[in-house]
Scaffold this active site. Structure first.
Site, mmCIF file in Angstrom:
data_model
loop_
_atom_site.group_PDB
_atom_site.id
_atom_site.type_symbol
_atom_site.label_atom_id
_atom_site.label_comp_id
_atom_site.label_asym_id
_atom_site.label_seq_id
_atom_site.Cartn_x
_atom_site.Cartn_y
_atom_site.Cartn_z
ATOM 1 N N TYR A 19 0.832 -1.211 0.000
ATOM 2 C CA TYR A 19 0.000 0.000 0.000
ATOM 3 C C TYR A 19 0.873 1.270 0.000
ATOM 4 O O TYR A 19 0.749 2.116 0.875
ATOM 5 C CB TYR A 19 -0.940 0.009 1.225
ATOM 6 C CG TYR A 19 -1.691 -1.283 1.385
ATOM 7 C CD1 TYR A 19 -2.780 -1.583 0.561
ATOM 8 C CD2 TYR A 19 -1.308 -2.213 2.330
ATOM 9 C CE1 TYR A 19 -3.459 -2.782 0.680
ATOM 10 C CE2 TYR A 19 -1.980 -3.417 2.461
ATOM 11 C CZ TYR A 19 -3.045 -3.697 1.634
ATOM 12 O OH TYR A 19 -3.713 -4.885 1.753
ATOM 13 N N TYR A 147 -11.695 -8.533 6.543
ATOM 14 C CA TYR A 147 -10.593 -8.433 5.579
ATOM 15 C C TYR A 147 -10.223 -9.840 5.122
ATOM 16 O O TYR A 147 -10.038 -10.735 5.949
ATOM 17 C CB TYR A 147 -9.355 -7.746 6.198
ATOM 18 C CG TYR A 147 -8.212 -7.723 5.206
ATOM 19 C CD1 TYR A 147 -8.171 -6.767 4.195
ATOM 20 C CD2 TYR A 147 -7.225 -8.703 5.230
ATOM 21 C CE1 TYR A 147 -7.163 -6.777 3.244
ATOM 22 C CE2 TYR A 147 -6.209 -8.718 4.282
ATOM 23 C CZ TYR A 147 -6.184 -7.751 3.289
ATOM 24 O OH TYR A 147 -5.194 -7.774 2.343
ATOM 25 N N ASP A 248 -12.261 -17.897 7.437
ATOM 26 C CA ASP A 248 -10.922 -17.435 7.046
ATOM 27 C C ASP A 248 -10.068 -17.341 8.311
ATOM 28 O O ASP A 248 -10.154 -16.366 9.064
ATOM 29 C CB ASP A 248 -11.056 -16.071 6.341
ATOM 30 C CG ASP A 248 -9.704 -15.473 5.986
ATOM 31 O OD1 ASP A 248 -8.663 -16.012 6.417
ATOM 32 O OD2 ASP A 248 -9.686 -14.440 5.279
ATOM 33 N N LYS A 277 -0.373 -17.755 6.407
ATOM 34 C CA LYS A 277 0.497 -16.996 7.318
ATOM 35 C C LYS A 277 1.398 -17.857 8.208
ATOM 36 O O LYS A 277 2.457 -18.266 7.773
ATOM 37 C CB LYS A 277 -0.371 -16.055 8.159
ATOM 38 C CG LYS A 277 -0.897 -14.869 7.339
ATOM 39 C CD LYS A 277 -1.479 -13.808 8.239
ATOM 40 C CE LYS A 277 -2.096 -12.658 7.500
ATOM 41 N NZ LYS A 277 -1.155 -11.618 7.129
#
Ligand code: PMP
Length: 427
Positions: A19, A147, A248, A277
């Site tokens: 970002y 998210y 998720d 992750k």
């Protein structure tokens, strides 16, 4: 190593960071090595790491066991295609995931990253309903402040405000959103918290393929912890209305919230589960999407005759081998006691910060600590100050948060919470 200026000059001129703007790049700190919970900067300074590289490095950096697993696998093969071939690292990782996750999750799809694992989950749900000749069930129901990643399918189920929906409007599939849960983890259950989601399911189940959410911890969309009863209700409602449920657990998987998987707080099992992750201990990018035999066999019985996804680096042997070592390391460690101790210390040291006028909330769950400020923090000002204080934290929006490696010591964690207190006192 090149001198620091050569390194940062090239970086700032040519490399994107997450970002970031190429026109106006934010500062970056060159790292020469990392060991345990310490990141060594190229200028020789050492920072205590509170981020575990965004939920990943749960055992700390440069771990001898993980290094050995990787080196050993490198000598066998770094990679072979997974089309038509298989190998022990994939089988051993698959075996562990099937064993560790609750029944009936027993079919595993390996992919390269969390976002892709979410794409895979969505595709599984869509192909499932196509195979059942209900292709009208093609939308997803998600939560605000959720998210799920930055690829298009994943973005479409991220919070519509923070999730770039306006930027890509017209290009993203149109999904449905329930309000973010408000009943906090540890509070008394408020039955009205599920009402909006229940109503959306009642009204739209005929067009819904799946509900997708992050169980218990809404991560990058706000670092919020919600009540386990919410998940039990989601499971019931999805069963009642014939809608699949995708959990998720890319951020929460492998112990972060105090349970191995966050769904265990509610003792519920999703139809599709995404992991990533921390699976590799933060060494390499690898993710997995698990589902049940029923969902897997149904979706493969459709017109395509198979599941339509197959990444080049699927089940990369290096990533699988290091994941196997990371999972074994975790399970052979006193991870529950470690996370409980981190939780206790975070509570003791962060909760008093709630008294500060600029702080609106402090919350802690497992090895996650969050200080929510009233105003957005100025990253350009706060980040260099944190580095000066000898810690690595990466606040975003109004949140100063940490999720350290599980092996962090009391004094190291103390240094992190102290630094947070310091920047807040200066704010
Ligand atoms: N889902 C969740 C809950 C996440 O936290 C993230 C990453 N922050 C993703 C998906 C996307 O994972 P990746 O960045 O590996 O694509």
């Amino acid at each position: 190593m090149q001198d620091i200026k050569t390194l940062t000059d090239f970086d700032q001129q040519h490399l994107w960071h997450p970002y970031s703007s190429i026109i106006d790049p934010s500062p970056v700190w060159p790292v020469s090595s990392a060991q345990g919970v310490r990141i060594r900067l190229a200028d020789g300074r050492e920072l205590i790491d509170g981020m575990a590289s965004w939920w990943c490095a749960i055992h700390g950096y440069n771990h001898p066991v993980l290094n050995r697993a990787l080196a050993k696998q490198t000598e066998q093969m770094a990679h072979v295609m997974f089309g038509g071939l298989t190998h022990e690292p994939a089988v051993e990782l698959g075996r562990r995931l099937v064993n560790l996750t609750p029944e009936p999750l027993d079919k595993v799809f390996f992919s390269d990253s969390g976002s892709v694992a979410v794409e895979v989950a969505i595709k599984m749900a869509l192909q499932y309903w196509q195979a059942r000749e209900q292709s009208g069930k093609h939308r997803l129901l998600s939560l605000r402040k959720g998210y799920h990643g930055d690829t298009f399918g994943a973005m479409s189920v991220c919070d519509p405000v923070t999730g770039m929906h306006e930027l890509f409007s017209g290009l993203l599939p149109s999904q449905l959103f329930a309000p973010a849960p408000t009943c906090a983890f540890g509070a008394d259950w408020d039955a009205t918290d599920i009402s909006a989601l229940a109503t959306l399911l009642e009204q739209h189940h005929q067009e819904l393929a799946a509900v997708i959410l992050e169980p218990i911890v809404q991560g990058a969309g706000g670092m919020r912890f919600y009540h386990p009863e919410y998940l039990r209700q989601v499971r019931k409602l999805c069963d009642h209305y014939g809608v699949l449920w995708i959990a998720d657990e890319i951020a929460t998987g492998f112990g972060r919230s105090g349970q191995l998987f966050a769904c265990e707080h509610a003792d519920v099992v999703p139809d599709i589960l995404c992991l990533g992750k921390a699976m590799t201990g933060g060494y390499l990018s690898l993710a997995a999407t698990l589902t049940s035999t029923h969902v897997a066999e149904t979706l493969c019985s459709g017109s395509a005759g198979c599941f339509m996804h197959g990444p080049t680096f699927m089940a990369n042997p290096l990533a699988c081998a290091v994941s196997v070592a990371s999972i074994d390391l975790l399970l052979n460690s006193p991870w529950q006691q470690r996370i409980a101790a981190i939780e206790t210390q975070l509570r003791a040291e962060l909760v008093p910060l709630a008294n500060h006028a600029t702080v609106t909330d402090v919350r802690v769950l497992g090895a996650i600590g969050v200080v929510e400020m009233k105003e957005a923090v100025d990253l350009c000002q706060i980040q260099p100050r944190l580095v000066e204080l000898g810690v690595w934290l990466r606040p975003f929006g109004r949140l100063i948060y940490l999720m350290p490696a599980y092996v962090i010591k009391t004094d190291e964690l103390g240094a992190l919470t102290h630094a947070i207190g310091q920047v807040i006192a200066e704010s």
